[in-house]
Design a protein around this motif. Structure first.
Motif, PDB file in Angstrom:
ATOM      1  N   GLY A 113       0.782  -1.234   0.000  1.00 23.41           N
ATOM      2  CA  GLY A 113       0.000   0.000   0.000  1.00 23.41           C
ATOM      3  C   GLY A 113       0.805   1.270   0.000  1.00 23.41           C
ATOM      4  O   GLY A 113       0.250   2.369   0.172  1.00 23.41           O
ATOM      5  N   ASP A 115       1.991   2.907  -2.437  1.00 24.83           N
ATOM      6  CA  ASP A 115       1.565   3.812  -3.510  1.00 24.83           C
ATOM      7  C   ASP A 115       0.253   4.528  -3.191  1.00 24.83           C
ATOM      8  O   ASP A 115      -0.101   5.503  -3.853  1.00 24.83           O
ATOM      9  N   LYS A 116      -0.461   4.046  -2.176  1.00 23.41           N
ATOM     10  CA  LYS A 116      -1.743   4.657  -1.818  1.00 23.41           C
ATOM     11  C   LYS A 116      -1.651   5.557  -0.594  1.00 23.41           C
ATOM     12  O   LYS A 116      -2.609   6.269  -0.273  1.00 23.41           O
ATOM     13  N   GLY A 151      -1.448   1.745   3.351  1.00 18.43           N
ATOM     14  CA  GLY A 151      -2.154   2.563   2.373  1.00 18.43           C
ATOM     15  C   GLY A 151      -2.948   3.709   2.969  1.00 18.43           C
ATOM     16  O   GLY A 151      -3.198   4.705   2.285  1.00 18.43           O
TER      17      GLY A 151
END
Length: 204
Positions: A113, A115-116, A151
């Motif tokens: 997560g 990238d989130k 994330g």
């Protein structure tokens, strides 16, 4: 649950440095099976096959079935030694296990997560406090890894071990509810936040 695999082994009728050197010249590695209130069993395993299992990852968390002269023994590798010069495998210790055997194992942590994460996307830095976690768990329920989702983390947020899903019946060993992963602000993001705060502050 972690993977399982098979290894073909043979009984050793001799022990000692001389016997071990002979085995290694034959492409075999001396090993010992112990535990379950039984006498230690001296065996030899194929060096190349075992070395490949070792470098495939999860060697100390994957239950194996040893096939020893027609007998099948379910084991878990507990320790191994590598030659300090050649990095070749020189010895392996196995412990006998059953489906109900409780063991303490170090399980890897996988972070997902990134990238989130709003904090990371704003320039925050991800700090991982633990790359593995010690668990007491049944031999048939050792997880391949623990998943930690970052994330939803903003700058200053953390994921604690209490929020991480564990296998049923598994317990943490010698751990408090510590932060597994944290998103900290970088110098640039801190300056940006200070500028935003100054801009939003009421003017005299």
């Amino acid at each position: 649950m972690a993977q399982t695999y098979e290894l073909v082994a043979s009984l050793r009728d001799r022990v000692g440095k001389g016997s071990a050197r002979t085995l290694r010249r034959e492409g075999k590695t001396p090993a010992v099976v112990y535990g379950d209130k039984q006498p230690p069993l001296s065996i030899a395993v194929d060096t190349k096959e075992t070395f490949l299992k070792l470098h495939a990852g999860g060697f100390l968390t994957h239950v194996a079935t040893l096939k020893v002269d027609g007998q099948e023994i379910k084991v878990l590798p507990r320790d191994y030694q590598l030659d300090p010069v050649t990095d070749t495998l020189v010895h392996v210790d196995f412990i006998r296990v059953s489906d109900t055997t409780k063991l303490t194992v170090n399980v890897p942590v996988h972070i997902v997560g990134q990238d989130k994460s709003p904090g990371i996307r704003r320039g925050g830095a991800l700090t991982i406090a633990a790359h593995e976690v010690a668990l007491q768990v049944s031999a048939n329920a050792i997880p391949e890894f623990l998943t930690v989702d970052v994330g939803g983390l903003d700058i200053g947020d953390a994921v604690h071990i209490s929020a991480v899903a564990l296998p049923e019946g598994a317990k943490l060993v010698d751990h408090d509810d510590f932060a597994v992963a944290t998103v900290a602000g970088s110098a640039a993001s801190a300056s940006e936040e200070a500028a935003e705060a100054a801009a939003e502050a009421p003017k005299a």
